[in-house]
Design a protein around this motif. Structure first.
Motif, short mmCIF file in Angstrom:
data_model
loop_
_atom_site.label_atom_id
_atom_site.label_comp_id
_atom_site.label_asym_id
_atom_site.label_seq_id
_atom_site.Cartn_x
_atom_site.Cartn_y
_atom_site.Cartn_z
N ALA A 102 0.85 -1.19 0.00
CA ALA A 102 0.00 0.00 0.00
C ALA A 102 0.88 1.23 0.00
O ALA A 102 2.10 1.15 0.03
CB ALA A 102 -0.94 -0.02 1.21
N TYR A 103 0.26 2.38 -0.03
CA TYR A 103 0.98 3.64 -0.19
C TYR A 103 0.94 4.42 1.13
O TYR A 103 -0.13 4.56 1.73
CB TYR A 103 0.34 4.48 -1.30
N PHE A 104 2.09 4.94 1.56
CA PHE A 104 2.10 5.72 2.79
C PHE A 104 2.82 7.03 2.56
O PHE A 104 3.66 7.18 1.66
CB PHE A 104 2.74 4.94 3.95
N MET B 181 -9.84 10.00 0.70
CA MET B 181 -10.42 10.69 1.84
C MET B 181 -10.65 12.16 1.53
O MET B 181 -11.75 12.65 1.53
CB MET B 181 -9.50 10.54 3.05
N PHE C 107 -9.52 12.44 -6.06
CA PHE C 107 -10.58 12.71 -5.09
C PHE C 107 -11.28 14.03 -5.40
O PHE C 107 -12.50 14.16 -5.26
CB PHE C 107 -10.03 12.73 -3.66
N HIS D 7 -3.48 11.16 -6.19
CA HIS D 7 -4.45 10.75 -5.17
C HIS D 7 -5.36 11.92 -4.82
O HIS D 7 -6.59 11.78 -4.78
CB HIS D 7 -3.67 10.25 -3.95
N GLN E 180 -16.43 1.57 2.51
CA GLN E 180 -15.40 2.62 2.48
C GLN E 180 -16.07 3.98 2.67
O GLN E 180 -17.26 4.15 2.32
CB GLN E 180 -14.65 2.60 1.13
N PRO E 181 -15.34 4.92 3.27
CA PRO E 181 -14.00 4.71 3.84
C PRO E 181 -14.06 4.06 5.22
O PRO E 181 -15.03 4.25 5.96
CB PRO E 181 -13.46 6.13 3.94
N PHE F 61 -2.72 4.81 2.46
CA PHE F 61 -3.89 4.71 1.59
C PHE F 61 -3.98 3.29 1.07
O PHE F 61 -3.01 2.76 0.50
CB PHE F 61 -3.80 5.69 0.42
N ILE G 179 -4.64 3.86 8.53
CA ILE G 179 -4.88 3.28 7.22
C ILE G 179 -6.24 3.78 6.74
O ILE G 179 -7.25 3.61 7.43
CB ILE G 179 -4.87 1.74 7.26
N ASP G 180 -6.22 4.36 5.58
CA ASP G 180 -7.44 4.87 4.95
C ASP G 180 -7.84 3.89 3.87
O ASP G 180 -7.27 3.89 2.76
CB ASP G 180 -7.18 6.26 4.38
N TYR G 181 -8.83 3.02 4.18
CA TYR G 181 -9.37 2.10 3.18
C TYR G 181 -10.42 2.88 2.40
O TYR G 181 -11.51 3.16 2.91
CB TYR G 181 -10.01 0.87 3.84
N SER G 182 -10.07 3.26 1.18
CA SER G 182 -10.96 4.14 0.44
C SER G 182 -10.99 3.79 -1.03
O SER G 182 -10.07 3.20 -1.57
CB SER G 182 -10.53 5.61 0.58
N ASP G 183 -12.05 4.21 -1.66
CA ASP G 183 -12.20 4.16 -3.10
C ASP G 183 -12.24 5.60 -3.58
O ASP G 183 -12.76 6.48 -2.90
CB ASP G 183 -13.49 3.42 -3.46
N PHE G 184 -11.72 5.86 -4.77
CA PHE G 184 -11.76 7.22 -5.30
C PHE G 184 -13.19 7.64 -5.63
O PHE G 184 -13.49 8.83 -5.73
CB PHE G 184 -10.88 7.33 -6.54
#
Lengths: 115, 142
Positions: free
Chosen positions: A96-98, B1, B58, B54, B114-115, B22, A109-114
């Motif tokens: 994942a990306y940090f 987010m 969004f 990113h 999500q989120p 993310f 951790i942000d579990y998200s969809d765009f």
């Protein structure tokens, strides 16, 4: 004349040097050697200054302190200044990306969809 | 987010208190796949650029429902990404494999909506105000 001769005899007796008298020999003690050579000289030299002069004392004390500080520094852990956070961007072990300090105390951790 | 993210980044990420991760969630089929694939292909070239796209994706969330391959190529190029390398990734298997694997892992972890925010193991579902995040952070900070 007889008086004159008697008088001469009298003078002769009176002015005669006495015979040396016999003196029993006394044991002579050998001269005691001085215990220290300085003992002999101390009486002549001025008293030595025992305490060092102030600057030298300070320097030597400083040197002692410095040496102690150095020796202390080598044995005790030195105090470290607070480290600045390392803000970076990368990937986690999972891929994942940090962003932020990888060693931050909090991970969000942000579990998200765009979408 | 995005919503409260700039405040979180400014107050907690850039200060070294929070590491923000993310994790892609592919809950909207191809629309999700195309957008996350574009982000992944940007990340393969430059991790800093990932956070740029990113934010852009969004912000342009409404456009993503009609976005196509060219849209994402143009978006990637606009932020300095090499077009040929991006297209090779976007059209190839490596980028797709990466995001689908991450999506599978989040399902294994029980994340289906999500989120969802995981703050040192504590889950918060749905969008949250900055104050909620701040309260959670302050409770964990020494």
């Amino acid at each position: 004349m007889k008086r004159y001769i008697s008088f001469l005899i009298f003078l002769l007796v009176a002015c005669s040097t006495p015979e040396p008298t016999a003196v029993s020999p006394t044991p002579t003690t050998p001269p005691t050697p001085p215990t220290t050579a300085t003992a002999v000289s101390q009486s002549t030299l001025p008293p030595a200054t025992i305490a060092p002069t102030q600057p030298a004392a300070t320097a030597s004390a400083t040197a002692v302190v410095a040496e102690t500080a150095v020796s202390t520094a080598t044995t005790l852990p030195t105090a470290t200044a607070p480290t600045q956070p390392v803000i970076t961007a990368g990937r986690t072990d999972d891929g994942a990306y940090f962003r932020g300090d990888p060693n931050a105390p909090i991970t969000m951790i942000d579990y998200s969809d765009f979408l | 987010m995005l919503g409260t993210e700039p405040d979180i980044v400014a107050n907690y990420v850039e200060t070294g208190q929070v590491k923000l991760v993310f994790w892609p969630v592919l809950n909207h089929g191809d629309f999700s796949i195309d957008s996350h694939l574009a982000a992944e292909c940007v990340a393969q070239q430059n991790m800093d650029a990932f956070w740029v796209i990113h934010e852009q994706l969004f912000m342009k969330q409404n456009e993503l429902w009609s976005a196509d391959r060219d849209y994402y190529v143009e978006t990637a190029v606009s932020i300095g990404i090499d077009q040929a390398a991006f297209e090779a990734c976007y059209d190839g298997p490596t980028g797709l494999d990466a995001i689908t694997e991450l999506d599978a892992i989040r399902r294994e972890r029980g994340i289906f909506s999500q989120p969802v925010f995981d703050i040192n193991g504590t889950l918060l579902a749905g969008r949250q105000s900055f104050e909620v995040f701040e309260q959670a952070f302050q409770a964990l900070l020494p």
